[in-house]
Write an enzyme that holds these catalytic residues in place. Structure first.
Site, PDB file in Angstrom:
ATOM      1  N   SER A 137       0.862  -1.184   0.000  1.00  0.00           N
ATOM      2  CA  SER A 137       0.000   0.000   0.000  1.00  0.00           C
ATOM      3  C   SER A 137       0.898   1.234   0.000  1.00  0.00           C
ATOM      4  CB  SER A 137      -0.885   0.003   1.249  1.00  0.00           C
ATOM      5  OG  SER A 137      -1.638   1.185   1.290  1.00  0.00           O
ATOM      6  N   LYS A 163      -1.169  -0.888  -4.401  1.00  0.00           N
ATOM      7  CA  LYS A 163      -2.337  -0.103  -3.973  1.00  0.00           C
ATOM      8  C   LYS A 163      -1.898   1.342  -3.814  1.00  0.00           C
ATOM      9  CE  LYS A 163      -4.620   0.122   0.450  1.00  0.00           C
ATOM     10  NZ  LYS A 163      -5.405  -0.608   1.460  1.00  0.00           N
ATOM     11  N   LYS A 165      -3.040   5.179  -2.708  1.00  0.00           N
ATOM     12  CA  LYS A 165      -4.027   6.022  -2.047  1.00  0.00           C
ATOM     13  C   LYS A 165      -4.423   7.140  -3.004  1.00  0.00           C
ATOM     14  CE  LYS A 165      -4.072   3.951   1.840  1.00  0.00           C
ATOM     15  NZ  LYS A 165      -5.310   3.396   2.392  1.00  0.00           N
ATOM     16  N   ASP A 190      -7.167   3.136  -3.349  1.00  0.00           N
ATOM     17  CA  ASP A 190      -7.899   3.176  -2.083  1.00  0.00           C
ATOM     18  C   ASP A 190      -8.189   4.638  -1.758  1.00  0.00           C
ATOM     19  OD1 ASP A 190      -7.282   1.990   1.341  1.00  0.00           O
ATOM     20  OD2 ASP A 190      -9.007   2.971   0.409  1.00  0.00           O
ATOM     21  N   GLU A 215     -11.057   0.865  -3.800  1.00  0.00           N
ATOM     22  CA  GLU A 215     -11.377   0.537  -2.405  1.00  0.00           C
ATOM     23  C   GLU A 215     -12.023   1.736  -1.726  1.00  0.00           C
ATOM     24  OE1 GLU A 215      -7.906  -0.673  -0.236  1.00  0.00           O
ATOM     25  OE2 GLU A 215      -8.984  -0.845   1.657  1.00  0.00           O
ATOM     26  N   ASP A 240     -13.949  -1.577   2.624  1.00  0.00           N
ATOM     27  CA  ASP A 240     -13.059  -1.689   3.785  1.00  0.00           C
ATOM     28  C   ASP A 240     -13.839  -1.134   4.984  1.00  0.00           C
ATOM     29  OD1 ASP A 240      -9.694  -0.286   4.461  1.00  0.00           O
ATOM     30  OD2 ASP A 240     -11.175  -1.162   5.793  1.00  0.00           O
ATOM     31  N   LYS A 264     -10.145  -6.674   7.648  1.00  0.00           N
ATOM     32  CA  LYS A 264      -9.196  -6.243   8.669  1.00  0.00           C
ATOM     33  C   LYS A 264      -9.722  -6.828   9.980  1.00  0.00           C
ATOM     34  CE  LYS A 264      -7.618  -2.012   6.486  1.00  0.00           C
ATOM     35  NZ  LYS A 264      -7.601  -0.519   6.543  1.00  0.00           N
ATOM     36  N   GLY A 292      -4.295  -3.862   5.843  1.00  0.00           N
ATOM     37  CA  GLY A 292      -3.328  -3.579   6.903  1.00  0.00           C
ATOM     38  C   GLY A 292      -3.676  -2.280   7.612  1.00  0.00           C
TER      39      GLY A 292
END
Ligand SMILES: O=C(O)CCC(=O)C1=CC=C[C@@H](O)[C@@H]1C(=O)O
Ligand SMILES: [Mg+2]
Length: 369
Positions: A137, A163, A165, A190, A215, A240, A264, A292
């Site tokens: 990530s 991934k 952000k 994400d 995400e 998520d 998670k 995570g």
């Protein structure tokens, strides 16, 4: 089995690199480390993934400490526990929410249970995989060039998925540039709830980039608007923050709010509930991966164990300890070989908790018995 003592430790680790998402930047990680001691003196370990501030969800280090001290630990101490499933299904069933607090102590009991059963935590959970595929990530960086440098470094290390952000203004240009350089790498975004349905056209434009998933684009507690967005998008939505429980997962699948779920352990209230969501999604053909929360090696070990279950078919965020910490709390540290982690076969979490390192980074601790 009975728990004769619980020790809570407020631990602080400095991140090697700041981690920026749409809701803020983490420079270090304060978290609660939970040690549950059985009658035979064996310890089980887990960590709360609640952050210092209520930015990811409503829980914090302080709220978790309060719920653990005043509600959850008193329910667990001295109680005859036949199986760790009893904790979320019976002992904690009347306590509303506070999933990360619940997961932190339940995880420590699961670790202790596996050790007392002479099993790895992965085996105790019903895990079947010997190795797991992992991704990485990558937070919001100061420039696209910096993002490309990080992708190249992780690509060389063999990570299986990337991934990024995103947030409004750090999305289309970023993804376009990354795709120009890396047209075929497994890529996902994400948003951490940074968009609304007013951004539906902007999000639909991401369909052009063959992302594995987007995400949590919309509100952290929504499954209705996500269903409307999913109907418009070609790209799968992964939820998520919106999935706090088995019931949330059931309703999201019924509404078509997502096509993938990021599990998670802390967000959903522990390993038992994670396994229940796993089984539901497996029945409905919904693939999972393990997210995570910038965990120390203790939490990372729990993530590896749950990821060994068969429906965790997509690479998760459990990257190597060395990407996060100068020193981790476990021995050996979590390492990644060509994008995979070998699921430990040792008892419980399968890593040794380094008590010297734990004490070195403990800010405050309290014992309950
Ligand atoms: O590397 C990891 O541990 C994953 C980090 C990560 O992506 C996240 C950590 C904590 C909260 C969020 O910002 C984000 C996530 O949503 O998965
Ligand atoms: Mg996320």
């Amino acid at each position: 089995m009975k728990i004769k003592q619980v020790i809570l430790r407020h631990v602080k680790l400095d991140l090697l690199h700041p981690f920026t998402t749409s809701f803020g930047t983490e420079y270090d990680k304060d978290f609660i480390l939970v040690e549950a001691v059985g009658e035979d003196g064996t310890s089980g370990w887990a960590e709360s993934v609640a952050m210092l501030d209520p930015l990811y969800n409503e829980e914090t280090v302080k709220t978790n400490w309060h719920i653990l001290e005043d509600y959850l630990i008193p329910l667990v101490l001295g109680h005859e526990i036949h199986h760790p499933d009893d904790i979320s299904e019976q002992l904690f069933a009347h306590i509303r929410g506070n999933y990360m607090a619940k997961a932190a102590i339940e995880g420590a009991v699961w670790d202790l249970y596996a050790k007392q059963q002479n099993m790895s935590l992965a085996s105790a959970l019903g895990g079947t995989k010997k190795t797991i595929d992992v991704g990485v990530s990558i937070g919001i960086k100061d420039s696209i060039e910096e993002t490309l440098e990080v992708i190249e470094a992780r690509l060389q290390e063999g990570y299986k998925r990337f991934k990024l952000k995103i947030k409004p203004g750090w999305d289309l240009e970023l993804i376009d540039r990354v795709r120009q350089v890396y047209p075929d790498i497994p890529l996902m975004a994400d948003a951490n709830s940074a968009y609304t349905l007013e951004d539906i056209d902007r999000l639909a434009a991401l369909d052009a980039y063959n992302l594995m998933m987007i995400e949590q684009p919309l509100a952290y507690n929504d499954i209705i608007d996500h269903a409307e967005l999913q109907a418009r998008l070609k790209t799968p939505i992964c939820l998520d923050e919106s999935i706090h429980s088995l019931e949330d997962a059931r309703k999201a699948l019924k509404l078509g709010s997502c096509q993938i779920i990021n599990i998670k352990i802390g967000r959903v209230g522990g390993l038992t509930q994670s396994r229940k969501i796993h089984d539901l999604c497996q029945e409905h053909g919904i693939p999972l991966w393990c997210g995570g929360m910038l965990e120390s090696g203790v939490g990372r070990a729990h993530n590896i164990a749950i990821t060994s279950l068969p429906n965790f078919v997509l690479p998760g965020d459990t990257a190597a300890s060395a990407l996060y910490w100068a020193e981790d709390l476990i021995h050996p540290e979590v390492t990644v070989q060509n994008g995979t982690i070998t699921v430990p076969t040792g008892l419980g979490i399968g890593y040794e908790v380094d008590l010297e390192k734990v004490e070195k980074y403990t800010m405050y601790s309290k014992s309950y018995s």
